[in-house]
Write an enzyme that holds these catalytic residues in place. Structure first.
Site, PDB file in Angstrom:
ATOM      1  CB  CYS A  58      -0.920   0.009   1.224  1.00 49.18           C
ATOM      2  SG  CYS A  58      -0.031   0.235   2.780  1.00 49.18           S
ATOM      3  CB  CYS A 113       4.511  -0.265   1.645  1.00 48.14           C
ATOM      4  SG  CYS A 113       3.419  -1.430   2.461  1.00 48.14           S
ATOM      5  CG  ASP A 151      11.485  27.844 -33.230  1.00 48.85           C
ATOM      6  OD1 ASP A 151      11.844  29.018 -33.366  1.00 48.85           O
ATOM      7  OD2 ASP A 151      11.971  26.884 -33.847  1.00 48.85           O
ATOM      8  CG  ASP A 161      13.206  22.650 -34.331  1.00 58.23           C
ATOM      9  OD1 ASP A 161      13.306  23.843 -33.971  1.00 58.23           O
ATOM     10  OD2 ASP A 161      13.363  22.286 -35.505  1.00 58.23           O
ATOM     11  CG  ASP A 213      14.046  26.602 -30.184  1.00 57.44           C
ATOM     12  OD1 ASP A 213      13.997  27.837 -30.215  1.00 57.44           O
ATOM     13  OD2 ASP A 213      13.787  25.876 -31.162  1.00 57.44           O
TER      14      ASP A 213
END
Length: 853
Positions: A12, A15, A445, A644, A648
């Site tokens: 659970c 734990c 971008d 990309d 960036d």
């Protein structure tokens, strides 16, 4: 160092909370995140200050088991889970469940028979047989206790270490019922031996042994249903693992050898035949084929692969045979990285989970306290009625299991990240998945994100008697020696229309303005309006056309011969087919769209207007992109950045959530929180949708988990008994507890039905020949001839590359197409080149020409 460990014995959220605390206290551990769902633990630690063995020891000291990361990796390669597989766990649990019911059914029938009026053997009727009646129930419950001894082993062990968990509650509750039953046996024996009929009648009806058996069996039933449902949440990872081929066909000493994929080394050449899977990442060196990459990107359309193209592990070769050189093997392949990202995302915790963790950390001790107080209060109120006090106390212990609370977040996160992987969206952390749902501004971008990232010819506008074909022939011939990006767009347009090129002499680049050169005795110019003004060439009516093209964000290039304007060719970086739909999708989700670009304001405005962008920030230097994102955040906006390029990366890291286009650079991908494998901006919209669905699901799960306990605990404690005379029997409490966990997991599994609202409506990609042309044409006044050379001695792509380079260097050769399988080279000539010269050139390169056609 960041490593994943396999942890056993957790049942659970209490734990996982205790394991986190134990490992977090180890000196040198920076952060630790335990996933109850997968039984995994992600630890970020200083390897100079702590070793994996120290971390394992901390887990063991906390009362649980752990295995070193190396063992987990080995097991992961061999199956879908570490040593204690889900399938084996389910089989064992099913066996325990069947055996438990085999003893529970007769136990329940015997204990409830008198009350329900069911027929029972005479052996169990009458006061004189009370001991037989009680002893039989005791003997029937003993196998159930033995079959489900795991709850006692784990529950009392964690209780002893002052870290009680769900098993502690079950162990205490069922053990209390059994001990009460044993006490009843002694009371019955005493009554029979001393003639105390009232004592015998009272205790033979209050054995509670069937409650202990029912609690253990129903809890096991709930665990079985929960585990089976949890298995479905990890199917995305399992499917990814199954994609990896187990063997590879490697070229060694000139022969094809099949070896385990683990033995493939970087630089080795691998052969992939039709229908086969690519075993590792690499670059094609020989052959052509179409490859299905849908398993990695979600894109169903096969991708053509030729020499020089990249291939990734797990993609399927659909047609021809090809050979590629391995560049990434083992844990470095794209597939392995995808599996690692999905696993780490599943193991990480969203901020919303912290509330459940804080509650779970103190939940079990508090429940034990409530159960004790409940029992004492009932004992006092009822004047010493032990049976009533025990019923209330055990019911509180059993119904208060924190399973539902602990499963509410990790199940939804695991299903959500798996669903994202199916759509080609790699989510690196649960925090990113949660943050994304609150985004109100997305920064995009332009180049490579909104647009295709490479210029293309959009219009060919000849003037006077010049035809489109002539204008393109002249333009491409002039531009071919140039290295400018716009030049390659024009050359590509001519090649696509199979227009032969003419030889150029006297080529000169005019910095910032254009180029000049001589073709078949004529003086040609190509460039911008400033170049033509310097040469005294009037634009005339073409000036208006050029102005209109520039207003559309396109770059007009002028071409002139001997002081006379031949025409204009427009070049532009066109938007991707789905960019407009993506912007519309963001708007539908209530998100403001900002375009951030280093391009000039005029071009940026044209592209932004055409796509419906809300705000355009142009002429931004690479180093200032991060500053612009910070400025938007300072206005109180939650910002997501999609990009990309290397420039960036700072902006991606600065944004609340960074999304990297999958085809971008490794730096951008490392800086981002989410990777879009298909390089499709529409997937960014899908990611936001998925985030909203996952967080909505988590909130539903947490709501029901909390409500369940808020209603269940007072009901079990008998708070409502004075008003409504309602009390919860421990058997019904155990059933309710089990179903609460099953309901939470089932609700999370609804996420598997997730489908994005905004998907591309089969957009037509921009035409590769926007100006629209038909068949290959024979251009007026330009020499054109094609010759096919049959060549012996070519063995691989390096051979064809050497021959192609030698032939292309000849004056008068405009293009060369090599065919390794056909052992030939097709040469297009723009001037008369003798067969002898072609033959000598190939011979000098080290090969033999056997025929020329």
């Amino acid at each position: 160092m960041k490593e994943t460990y396999h942890v056993t014995g957790m049942t659970c959220t209490a734990c996982s909370s205790h394991v986190e605390k134990a490992v977090g206290k180890v000196a040198g551990v920076r952060s630790v995140s335990v996933n109850l769902m997968t039984g995994s633990m992600l630890v970020d630690y200083d390897q100079t200050a702590v070793t994996p063995a120290d971390i394992v020891e901390a887990v063991v000291d906390a009362g649980y088991g752990a295995s070193l990361p190396g063992a987990a990796k080995t097991a992961r390669r061999e199956g879908t889970q570490p040593p204690d597989t889900l399938g084996e766990e389910l089989r064992q649990m099913k066996l325990r469940l069947i055996l438990s019911f085999c003893f529970l059914i007769p136990l329940f029938y015997l204990s409830m028979g008198h009350m329900m009026g069911w027929p029972l053997p005479a052996l169990f009727h009458g006061r004189e047989n009370a001991m037989l009646f009680a002893l039989t129930q005791f003997l029937l419950v003993l196998p159930i206790l033995y079959i489900n001894d795991k709850y006692y082993k784990v529950g009392f062990k964690t209780l002893w270490k002052r870290a009680p968990n769900m098993d502690s509650l079950i162990a205490l509750g069922s053990a209390a019922a059994v001990l009460y039953g044993v006490a009843a046996l002694y009371q019955i024996a005493w009554g029979l031996g001393h003639g105390d009929a009232a004592r015998v009648d009272k205790w033979s009806m209050d054995l509670y042994l069937e409650s202990a058996g029912m609690i253990l069996t129903l809890i096991t039933l709930g665990k079985f249903l929960e585990t089976r449902s949890k298995g479905k949440t990890g199917q995305a990872i399992s499917r990814l693992m199954d994609l990896s081929p187990k063997t590879a066909t490697v070229l060694r000493n000139g022969a094809e050898v099949e070896v385990p994929v683990e033995e493939v080394a970087v630089g080795e050449r691998i052969v992939v035949k039709p229908g086969g899977r690519v075993p590792v990442d690499g670059v094609v060196v020989e052959g052509w084929s179409s490859v299905d990459e849908s398993a990695l990107t979600g894109e169903s359309i096969p991708v053509e692969k030729a020499p020089g193209a990249k291939v990734a592990a797990a993609s399927i070769n659909q047609s021809g045979t090809f050979t590629f050189e391995a560049t990434r093997v083992g844990e470095d392949t794209t597939l392995s990285q995808m599996i690692r990202l999905v696993e780490e995302a599943s193991a990480s915790k969203a901020p919303i989970a912290k509330l459940a963790d804080r509650v779970a950390g103190v939940f079990v001790p508090v429940v034990i306290g409530i159960a004790l107080v409940t029992a004492l209060v009932w004992l006092a109120v009822t004047g010493g009625d032990i049976a009533r006090a025990l019923t209330a106390g055990v019911a509180v212990l059993v119904i208060s299991c924190p399973c539902a609370l602990g499963l509410a977040t990790p199940v939804a996160i695991m299903v959500g990240t798996g669903k994202g992987a199916e759509h080609g969206i790699l989510i690196k952390s649960a925090q990113a998945l949660e943050t994304l749902h609150a985004i109100d501004t997305v920064v995009l971008d332009k180049t490579g994100t909104l647009t295709q990232g490479k210029p293309r010819v959009t219009e060919v506008l000849p003037l006077g008697d010049t035809t489109e074909e002539e204008l393109l022939c002249v333009a491409a011939s002039l531009e071919k020696p140039s290295e400018h990006p716009l030049s390659s767009a024009i050359v590509s347009a001519a090649q696509e229309r199979e227009i032969p090129l003419a030889p150029v002499s006297g080529f000169a680049a005019l910095h910032g303005k254009g180029i000049r050169g001589e073709i078949q005795g004529g003086q040609f110019l190509a460039g911008n309006a400033a170049l033509l003004a310097d040469e005294g060439i009037s634009l005339g009516a073409a000036a208006g056309q050029a102005e209109e093209l520039a207003a559309q964000g396109k770059t007009p290039l002028f071409f002139a011969r001997d002081g006379e304007l031949l025409g204009i060719i427009a070049v532009a970086d066109l938007p991707k087919p789905t960019s407009a739909a993506a912007v519309e999708g963001f708007h539908a989700l209530g998100i403001r769209v900002v375009m951030l670009t280093g391009d000039n304001a005029r071009t940026a405005q044209a592209v932004g207007r055409s796509l419906g962008v809300d705000e355009i920030i142009a002429e931004v230097l690479p180093q200032d992109k991060e500053r612009q994102v910070a400025a938007l955040q300072s206005q109180g906006r939650k910002v997501a950045m999609v990009g990309d390029g290397i420039n960036d990366a700072p902006a991606l890291a600065r944004a609340d959530v960074g999304l990297a286009i999958g085809a971008g650079t490794d730096v951008a991908i490392e800086s981002a929180d989410i990777v879009l494998m298909k390089s499709d901006l529409l997937d960014a919209v899908t990611a936001v949708e998925l985030s909203k669905s996952v967080i909505r699901n988590i909130k539903q799960n947490l709501f029901w988990a909390f409500i369940y306990n808020i209603i269940g605990i007072p009901l079990a404690a008998g708070v409502w008994y004075p008003l409504f005379h309602i009390m919860l029997n421990p058997m019904f409490a155990s059933a309710a507890m089990s179903m609460s966990s099953v309901c939470v997991v089932s609700n999370a599994l609804r996420l598997r039905l997730f489908k994005p609202r905004f998907s591309p409506s089969a957009p037509s990609a921009p035409s590769d020949t926007p100006c629209g042309c038909g068949e290959p044409i024979s251009t007026k006044g330009v020499f054109s001839m094609t010759k096919k050379l049959t060549i012996e001695g070519m063995m691989c792509s390096h051979c064809t590359g050497r021959v192609e380079k030698a032939l292309s260097a000849l004056e008068g050769v405009s293009s060369v197409v090599m065919d390794l399988e056909g052992k030939s080279a097709t040469v297009t000539l723009s001037a008369d080149v003798s067969d002898a010269l072609l033959t000598q050139t190939v011979t000098d390169a080290g090969y033999e020409v056997t025929a020329i056609q």
